[in-house]
Enzyme design. Sequence first.
Site, short mmCIF file in Angstrom:
data_model
loop_
_atom_site.label_atom_id
_atom_site.label_comp_id
_atom_site.label_asym_id
_atom_site.label_seq_id
_atom_site.Cartn_x
_atom_site.Cartn_y
_atom_site.Cartn_z
N HIS A 13 2.55 8.71 -0.47
CA HIS A 13 1.20 8.48 -0.99
C HIS A 13 1.11 9.20 -2.33
CE1 HIS A 13 -0.34 6.92 2.90
NE2 HIS A 13 0.57 7.74 3.40
N HIS A 19 0.81 -1.22 0.00
CA HIS A 19 0.00 0.00 0.00
C HIS A 19 0.83 1.26 0.00
CE1 HIS A 19 0.84 0.11 4.31
NE2 HIS A 19 0.45 -1.15 4.35
N HIS A 28 5.64 11.45 3.97
CA HIS A 28 5.48 11.51 5.42
C HIS A 28 6.76 11.02 6.09
CE1 HIS A 28 0.83 11.03 4.92
NE2 HIS A 28 1.26 12.25 4.64
N THR A 88 -3.04 7.83 9.01
CA THR A 88 -3.97 7.81 7.88
C THR A 88 -4.18 6.40 7.33
OG1 THR A 88 -2.20 8.26 6.29
CG2 THR A 88 -3.37 10.16 7.23
N THR A 89 -3.70 5.40 8.05
CA THR A 89 -3.91 3.99 7.71
C THR A 89 -4.40 3.27 8.96
OG1 THR A 89 -1.60 3.48 8.22
CG2 THR A 89 -2.15 3.94 5.91
#
Length: 331
Positions: A144, A108, A167, A250-251
Amino acid sequence: MLQCTLQVITAVSIVMSSSGSSVSVSALLVVLLLIGGPPSHGVDGHRFGYSKPDQRRWSKAHQSCAGTHQSPIAISSHRAVPLYMPAIELVGYNNLLPGPMTVHNNGHSVSLAIPKTDASVGKHPYVFGGKLQNEYELEGLHFHWGDKNNRGAEHVLNDIRYPLEMHIIHRNKKYKNVAEALGYSDGLTVLGFFYQVTEHDAPGINTLVRSFGHIVDYDKTIQLNHTFTLQSLIDGIDMTRFYTYKGSLTTPPCSEAVTWIIFPDLLELSVNQMKRFRTLDTGIHGSPMVDNYRALQPIGNRRVFVRKVNSRYTGLEVFEGLHHSKWDWVH
């Protein structure tokens, strides 16, 4: 990879022995995610996805994903609260990172894990300043990105969603490891940087992008045979200008343990470098790893602060009048 896994197990064991309680699977999941360990799965044994239906399912397995202080959010310079606060200080960002560093396709994102060795004790990069009350030590970084250049970043700034967001994760030094830090609202701080696409290759990020050909497939890793400085990744960024707010990972498991620091200045990468990100595979039916960003979350009653810059400002005003713990405090 085995060495990295053993480090994680050791970290979790420390938390278990010091707290007298077991560490949740969610905590272990995020440790592996942040430091580039083995592939991460949800507590139900399935990997999480980024489609709209997948994201709606996050909160079923992870209660925090339905919390009121979730990330990412849309940031507006007009609505942000100007506040006098110190600039963000980067300590050790100009030092060569200890190796060997590992680049990992975890299905991911692509992450960079920096080992912590005896030789790096006391020398590992860390940050402080802004509304942070403590020093925060580097844990790793990841990205991302989108399928097209009009999307990909997680945060939106002034109604613009950039094609790539980096990040850089740091852990509050008062906590022994990430697993412990996840249980506290001041556990982590993440520095967020946006990228724009240009014609020419950017030398800073090229060091990482060149390795992507070795990690196209899911769960592939490569150890870099050279090192670089974190500063080389963010050259040109004005560290005195930033937004900050309290939010979450955020995951999954979306732990509300993050102080976000978002810089409005833009980094650059070329069209070809951007394409390299999109060559990575998720390992799910040959799906390319694109659009791996979370939907925007409600700001609710939170304040987003923007550092107020004044040439006469000495920094003393912050320590004389600002209560850092009060995130609704307005100058």
